[in-house]
Design a protein around this motif. Structure first.
Motif, mmCIF file in Angstrom:
data_model
loop_
_atom_site.group_PDB
_atom_site.id
_atom_site.type_symbol
_atom_site.label_atom_id
_atom_site.label_comp_id
_atom_site.label_asym_id
_atom_site.label_seq_id
_atom_site.Cartn_x
_atom_site.Cartn_y
_atom_site.Cartn_z
ATOM 1 N N ASP A 294 0.815 -1.221 0.000
ATOM 2 C CA ASP A 294 0.000 0.000 0.000
ATOM 3 C C ASP A 294 0.848 1.271 0.000
ATOM 4 O O ASP A 294 0.334 2.368 0.179
ATOM 5 C CB ASP A 294 -0.954 0.007 1.202
ATOM 6 N N LYS A 295 2.178 1.144 -0.183
ATOM 7 C CA LYS A 295 3.059 2.310 -0.217
ATOM 8 C C LYS A 295 2.788 3.107 -1.506
ATOM 9 O O LYS A 295 2.343 2.568 -2.517
ATOM 10 C CB LYS A 295 4.526 1.877 -0.186
ATOM 11 N N VAL A 296 3.080 4.440 -1.461
ATOM 12 C CA VAL A 296 2.845 5.310 -2.617
ATOM 13 C C VAL A 296 4.137 6.055 -2.986
ATOM 14 O O VAL A 296 5.093 6.093 -2.201
ATOM 15 C CB VAL A 296 1.720 6.326 -2.329
ATOM 16 N N GLY B 154 -1.730 10.787 0.141
ATOM 17 C CA GLY B 154 -2.908 9.951 0.297
ATOM 18 C C GLY B 154 -2.596 8.487 0.044
ATOM 19 O O GLY B 154 -1.473 8.030 0.277
ATOM 20 N N THR B 155 -3.563 7.806 -0.484
ATOM 21 C CA THR B 155 -3.419 6.363 -0.713
ATOM 22 C C THR B 155 -2.993 6.060 -2.147
ATOM 23 O O THR B 155 -2.889 4.893 -2.512
ATOM 24 C CB THR B 155 -4.750 5.660 -0.415
ATOM 25 N N GLU B 156 -2.807 7.113 -2.959
ATOM 26 C CA GLU B 156 -2.372 6.914 -4.332
ATOM 27 C C GLU B 156 -1.140 7.767 -4.625
ATOM 28 O O GLU B 156 -0.948 8.836 -4.026
ATOM 29 C CB GLU B 156 -3.495 7.276 -5.308
ATOM 30 N N GLU C 152 4.677 5.898 3.164
ATOM 31 C CA GLU C 152 3.485 5.446 3.867
ATOM 32 C C GLU C 152 2.349 6.435 3.640
ATOM 33 O O GLU C 152 2.536 7.652 3.746
ATOM 34 C CB GLU C 152 3.767 5.346 5.369
ATOM 35 N N PRO C 153 1.168 5.968 3.263
ATOM 36 C CA PRO C 153 0.014 6.868 3.136
ATOM 37 C C PRO C 153 -0.206 7.650 4.429
ATOM 38 O O PRO C 153 -0.023 7.119 5.534
ATOM 39 C CB PRO C 153 -1.146 5.915 2.855
#
Length: 289
Positions: free
Chosen positions: A28-30, A91-93, A51-52
């Protein structure tokens, strides 16, 4: 029943295995990529595996772009939403942060070289990449040639007396020079002196004794000098006929040139500048010996 139980266990095991596989491979890393401009590729390393929800440090490298001032980093390519490194989190993206640019303003310094400054507004500043028409000054007795990046008579190879203030083949500029560079601009007005056709009438008191001299072209502001007084080192002059070659054979002495046959007009005397912008006829004046 047993058969059904075995099938159920196999299905459950399959789900567990899939879940374990996803746990091992899911990340889940961006990433954060920095974009400066199309003309200046970024020299800034991207931030990977962030990290998000994390803050990111502001890059130490400050990008540069000719003719522009760096305004900071923005969330959008139009540079309307600034990124605050103290409070904004990823964020998550994965995202791209864009460099914002403000076009620098430079001054234009005009050297009118004797011309009259236009009364209408004209550009005194510019930005790199702009295009506009430069002002058109006026000067009595002269035609405006163009704007040049060097002053009159200051081009390599200039020879005094040739009557051309700019380098041959250089047409100058009527609009802002392209690729002028990110710096203040100095422009110099260059002028072509107006040339006038002059007709001469011998006007000798005795008909058919003295012929009319040939027409000559005179340049505005150049001094008038009689043919007999011209020396090799003289430059930028207008040569006046003086009948010196036949003076000894005449019963009258030549005394000068006038705009009227009877001498009541304007005299054009030696060692004065010629300041006429339209063609003219001059009449020789005589005095009995």
């Amino acid at each position: 029943m047993k058969k059904q139980l075995i099938l159920g266990l196999l299905a459950l095991l399959s789900l567990v295995l899939v879940g374990c596989r996803d746990a091992r491979t899911y990340n889940d890393k961006v990433n954060v990529v920095f974009f400066t401009s199309n003309s200046d590729p970024s020299k800034i390393e991207s931030y990977l595996n962030i990290e998000p929800g994390s803050l990111i440090p502001e890059p130490e490298y400050i990008p540069t772009r000719t003719g522009y001032d760096f305004l900071g980093w923005f969330k959008d390519i139009a540079a309307t939403q600034p990124w605050n490194f103290d409070t904004d989190t990823v964020g998550t993206e994965s995202i791209v942060l864009y460099a914002g640019w403000g076009s620098l303003v430079y001054d234009i310094f005009y050297d009118w070289n004797g011309g009259t400054i236009p009364t209408t507004p004209y550009q005194e500043t510019f930005r790199v990449g702009q295009s506009f028409v430069l002002p058109q000054p006026r000067r009595v007795g002269y035609e405006f040639k163009a704007w040049f990046l060097y002053d009159e008579n200051e081009w390599p190879g200039y020879t005094p007396g040739i009557g051309q203030t700019y380098k041959p083949g250089d047409g100058g500029y009527s609009t802002l020079p392209v690729n002028v560079g990110a710096a203040d601009l100095y422009l110099y007005a260059h002028w072509d002196a107006i040339k006038v056709s002059v007709t001469f009438r011998a006007n000798y008191p005795v008909a058919s004794v003295v012929s009319n001299p040939s027409n000559r072209t005179f340049t505005y502001d150049f001094n008038l000098v009689y043919d007999a007084n011209v020396t090799p080192e003289m430059t930028n002059i207008n040569k006046l006929p003086d009948f010196s070659a036949i003076a000894s054979t005449l019963d009258y002495t030549f005394v000068g040139w006038n705009t009227s046959a009877d001498g009541s007009g304007v005299w054009y005397a030696e060692n004065t500048p010629f300041q006429r912008t339209i063609r003219i006829t001059l009449y020789a004046q005589w005095q009995a010996k």
